[in-house]
Design a protein around this motif. Structure first.
Motif, PDB file in Angstrom:
ATOM      1  N   GLU A 146      47.557  32.128-130.235  1.00 41.00           N
ATOM      2  CA  GLU A 146      47.838  30.964-129.401  1.00 41.00           C
ATOM      3  C   GLU A 146      46.815  30.777-128.284  1.00 41.00           C
ATOM      4  O   GLU A 146      46.423  29.676-127.959  1.00 41.00           O
ATOM      5  CB  GLU A 146      49.232  31.105-128.782  1.00 41.00           C
ATOM      6  CG  GLU A 146      49.603  30.021-127.814  1.00 41.00           C
ATOM      7  CD  GLU A 146      50.824  29.239-128.273  1.00 41.00           C
ATOM      8  OE1 GLU A 146      50.974  28.106-127.824  1.00 41.00           O
ATOM      9  OE2 GLU A 146      51.608  29.781-129.051  1.00 41.00           O
ATOM     10  N   PRO A 203      49.854  24.118-135.355  1.00 36.64           N
ATOM     11  CA  PRO A 203      48.826  24.611-134.419  1.00 36.64           C
ATOM     12  C   PRO A 203      48.431  26.058-134.718  1.00 36.64           C
ATOM     13  O   PRO A 203      49.282  26.898-134.945  1.00 36.64           O
ATOM     14  CB  PRO A 203      49.525  24.502-133.060  1.00 36.64           C
ATOM     15  CG  PRO A 203      50.539  23.420-133.247  1.00 36.64           C
ATOM     16  CD  PRO A 203      51.006  23.541-134.668  1.00 36.64           C
ATOM     17  N   GLY A 204      47.140  26.296-134.723  1.00 34.26           N
ATOM     18  CA  GLY A 204      46.629  27.638-135.008  1.00 34.26           C
ATOM     19  C   GLY A 204      46.170  27.811-136.442  1.00 34.26           C
ATOM     20  O   GLY A 204      45.487  28.778-136.763  1.00 34.26           O
ATOM     21  N   HIS A 259      42.973  24.255-129.559  1.00 39.48           N
ATOM     22  CA  HIS A 259      44.351  24.586-129.908  1.00 39.48           C
ATOM     23  C   HIS A 259      45.323  23.652-129.197  1.00 39.48           C
ATOM     24  O   HIS A 259      46.292  23.185-129.780  1.00 39.48           O
ATOM     25  CB  HIS A 259      44.646  26.037-129.515  1.00 39.48           C
ATOM     26  CG  HIS A 259      46.011  26.498-129.928  1.00 39.48           C
ATOM     27  ND1 HIS A 259      46.305  26.876-131.219  1.00 39.48           N
ATOM     28  CD2 HIS A 259      47.170  26.601-129.237  1.00 39.48           C
ATOM     29  CE1 HIS A 259      47.583  27.212-131.296  1.00 39.48           C
ATOM     30  NE2 HIS A 259      48.122  27.059-130.104  1.00 39.48           N
ATOM     31  N   GLU A 302      39.880  24.584-135.304  1.00 41.70           N
ATOM     32  CA  GLU A 302      40.112  25.279-134.040  1.00 41.70           C
ATOM     33  C   GLU A 302      39.171  26.470-133.841  1.00 41.70           C
ATOM     34  O   GLU A 302      39.072  27.011-132.750  1.00 41.70           O
ATOM     35  CB  GLU A 302      41.564  25.763-133.955  1.00 41.70           C
ATOM     36  CG  GLU A 302      42.575  24.633-133.855  1.00 41.70           C
ATOM     37  CD  GLU A 302      44.006  25.151-133.853  1.00 41.70           C
ATOM     38  OE1 GLU A 302      44.309  26.083-133.088  1.00 41.70           O
ATOM     39  OE2 GLU A 302      44.830  24.632-134.634  1.00 41.70           O
TER      40      GLU A 302
END
Ligand SMILES: [Zn+2]
Length: 269
Positions: free
Chosen positions: A93, A175-176, A149, A181
């Motif tokens: 994260e 996300p991730g 991110h 990213e």
């Protein structure tokens, strides 16, 4: 490196943190609101009828034995140039690449936006690649590279709010799990921007040039045709991933995906 030691390395860089995450999201997303229809990784309209297979539960040989169901492993060394980021292996994260730069290449937009950025080594490769293409009369342009991110998170949450979780994850990456990213992925089109991140980019002279030469500059076509069940993505001739010239040459020669290279092929295979 020998296959065994590569595997060992991969095992080492992956932790066994398991996250409850029920269904694999099928696609990544664009930085703009996608159309109502399904989109593929970078926003192109899905060419109808294709069933995108879901990756099965966990991976057999990545050392993530504790992973069950549709669990995601968190990558321990996200800064590695050869990192595997996919629907099963997510970036931590708090990960933000520290060496992002603006590659000195043409983009299909003129603003100095974050999505021009790549990590330094990848940016150098991109500059060389674009120059080499231009020497052969092929004018390439960047479409979209780095995505933070927090941007991914904000977008994903916006989609969830708008369409609900089930629908949002059919066109947007959790996300991730977006390679963008990492700062090592870039979508490329011809300089006219036609077919940018769209299926019609396939078979253009730019796409053919990239297929032949990208590896010479450290890039691979990450989501290969016919490997959808392995990568979890439709064929995306425009999505390039920097892995360094050594690995890129090896993958170009073998025709393997990054998943196959790491023996991280879904157990459903
Ligand atoms: Zn992409």
């Amino acid at each position: 490196m020998k296959k065994r030691s590569r595997l060992l390395f991969f095992v080492m860089v992956c932790t066994v943190m398991v996250i409850g995450y029920n269904a694999f999201i099928k696609t990544e997303e664009t930085t703009t609101l996608p159309p109502k229809q399904s989109v593929v990784e970078d926003g192109a309209a899905q060419s109808g009828g294709e069933v995108q297979p879901e990756i099965g539960s966990g991976t057999a040989e990545t050392g993530q034995a504790e992973k069950t169901g549709d669990g995601l492993a968190v990558i321990a060394q996200p800064e590695s140039m050869t990192v595997l980021v996919n629907k099963q292996n997510m970036l931590p994260e708090n990960y933000n690449p520290t060496d992002l730069v603006y590659p000195d290449v043409r983009f299909i937009f003129s603003e100095k936006l974050d999505k021009r950025k790549l990590r330094k080594e990848a940016a150098g490769g991109l500059e060389k690649m674009f120059a080499a293409a231009e020497d052969e009369g092929i004018l390439l342009a960047g479409v979209s590279a780095y995505r933070s991110h927090s941007t991914q998170k904000t977008l994903f949450e916006r989609y969830v709010k708008r369409d609900g979780l089930e629908k949002a994850r059919t066109y947007s990456a959790f996300p991730g799990t977006s390679e963008h990213e990492t700062g090592l992925a870039v979508d490329v089109s011809g300089s006219d921007g036609k077919c940018a991140a769209a299926d019609c980019f396939a078979d253009t002279e730019e796409a053919l040039w990239l297929e032949r030469h990208a590896h010479e500059y450290g890039f691979i076509i990450r989501y290969l045709e016919g490997k959808e069940a392995i990568t979890g993505y439709q064929y995306e001739p425009w999505h390039l991933r920097y892995v360094g010239t050594e690995l890129a040459a090896e993958l170009a020669a073998s025709g393997e995906t990054l998943e196959e290279y790491y023996d991280a092929v879904p157990v459903t295979n």
